[in-house]
Design a protein around this motif. Sequence first.
Motif, PDB file in Angstrom:
ATOM      1  N   GLY A  14       0.814  -1.221   0.000  1.00  7.72           N
ATOM      2  CA  GLY A  14       0.000   0.000   0.000  1.00  7.72           C
ATOM      3  C   GLY A  14       0.843   1.264   0.000  1.00  7.72           C
ATOM      4  N   LYS A  15       2.136   1.144  -0.337  1.00  8.28           N
ATOM      5  CA  LYS A  15       3.051   2.298  -0.345  1.00  8.28           C
ATOM      6  C   LYS A  15       2.582   3.398  -1.292  1.00  8.28           C
ATOM      7  N   GLY A  16       2.274   2.992  -2.516  1.00 11.40           N
ATOM      8  CA  GLY A  16       1.885   3.967  -3.539  1.00 11.40           C
ATOM      9  C   GLY A  16       0.605   4.692  -3.156  1.00 11.40           C
ATOM     10  N   TYR A  37      12.696   1.427 -11.691  1.00 10.58           N
ATOM     11  CA  TYR A  37      13.237   0.065 -11.820  1.00 10.58           C
ATOM     12  C   TYR A  37      12.393  -0.767 -12.786  1.00 10.58           C
ATOM     13  N   ARG A  38      11.081  -0.559 -12.772  1.00 11.86           N
ATOM     14  CA  ARG A  38      10.217  -1.285 -13.714  1.00 11.86           C
ATOM     15  C   ARG A  38      10.550  -0.888 -15.154  1.00 11.86           C
ATOM     16  N   ALA A  39      10.778   0.419 -15.385  1.00  9.30           N
ATOM     17  CA  ALA A  39      11.097   0.888 -16.738  1.00  9.30           C
ATOM     18  C   ALA A  39      12.425   0.293 -17.214  1.00  9.30           C
ATOM     19  N   VAL A  85      23.193  -0.088 -11.570  1.00  8.64           N
ATOM     20  CA  VAL A  85      21.840   0.358 -11.934  1.00  8.64           C
ATOM     21  C   VAL A  85      21.318   1.273 -10.834  1.00  8.64           C
ATOM     22  N   ARG A  86      21.474   0.866  -9.583  1.00  7.69           N
ATOM     23  CA  ARG A  86      20.989   1.671  -8.455  1.00  7.69           C
ATOM     24  C   ARG A  86      21.718   3.020  -8.425  1.00  7.69           C
ATOM     25  N   ALA A  87      23.033   2.978  -8.682  1.00  2.32           N
ATOM     26  CA  ALA A  87      23.819   4.221  -8.666  1.00  2.32           C
ATOM     27  C   ALA A  87      23.336   5.176  -9.756  1.00  2.32           C
ATOM     28  N   ARG A 161      14.198 -11.505  -2.934  1.00  2.00           N
ATOM     29  CA  ARG A 161      15.284 -10.852  -3.677  1.00  2.00           C
ATOM     30  C   ARG A 161      15.573  -9.458  -3.103  1.00  2.00           C
ATOM     31  N   ASP A 162      14.511  -8.723  -2.770  1.00  2.00           N
ATOM     32  CA  ASP A 162      14.679  -7.338  -2.296  1.00  2.00           C
ATOM     33  C   ASP A 162      15.301  -7.267  -0.904  1.00  2.00           C
ATOM     34  N   THR A 163      15.013  -8.265  -0.049  1.00  4.40           N
ATOM     35  CA  THR A 163      15.540  -8.199   1.323  1.00  4.40           C
ATOM     36  C   THR A 163      16.934  -8.809   1.441  1.00  4.40           C
TER      37      THR A 163
END
Length: 212
Positions: A14-16, A37-39, A85-87, A161-163
């Motif tokens: 529910g972040k968005g 990141y999706r793009a 990518v993050r940078a 993957r994210d954690t």
Amino acid sequence: MAFTVAVDGPAAAGKGTVARAVAEHFGLAHLDTGALYRAVGLKVLEGADPVDAARSLTPADLERSDLRTPEAADAASKVATIPEVRAALRDFQRAFARRAGGAVLDGRDIGTVICPDAEVKLFIIASDEVRAERRWKELRERGINVTLADVLAELRERDRRDTTRTDSPLRPAEDAIIIDTTHLTIDEAIARAVAEVEKRLPPEMRKQGKAQ
Ligand code: CDP
Ligand code: CDP
């Protein structure tokens, strides 16, 4: 003046929804960092190099209609493990966060890495089952046919993957306020978030905020 609200948490918590509503309530700008990141993920599915894709992202890439598909989410969480990518996406997010007038950013690492000095940090959570059901309903309403079991498996894999990634893993900042939306309606979740931001709003911005 700059005033930043960081909204992080796992997939479909529910972040968005909360970030958009807080931005609207206080007249702040909003950035959905997951869209970046999706793009990049979609471009990689089309054959691009992840780092080149992140460095050459355009506003048009963020308006693609297929950004909110499960394929884009999966590809996003894979490219999101690559430090380069993050940078490549970091400066844009930080500049957005410090814009005059204030901003709300939602993602995974806003309160920990992108804006460790954010004035308000919210960490939105909900049970896996509730998150999967919400996302499943949302996808079905958009005509995307998937089973609830597949959505649940996809969310869990993405959370894993994210954690567990080394660069900017998903975790609450020490000073984050946890909001568990498992048993909250959308309006209740928004009201909780608005109240937390209200408490920390600088006096000069209080005048700008809409009356409750
Ligand atoms: O941004 P994030 O992926 O964390 O979640 P979202 O897109 O804001 O919310 C996922 C879905 O859950 C949306 O369809 C929201 O309308 C719904 N939702 C809900 O049913 N109850 C809440 N308290 C928050 C969101
Ligand atoms: O809406 P949902 O929570 O399902 O996904 P999203 O916020 O659009 O993020 C998609 C993916 O991008 C996440 O699973 C993360 O791997 C990645 N992401 C990230 O690493 N850092 C961010 N600040 C935002 C998203």
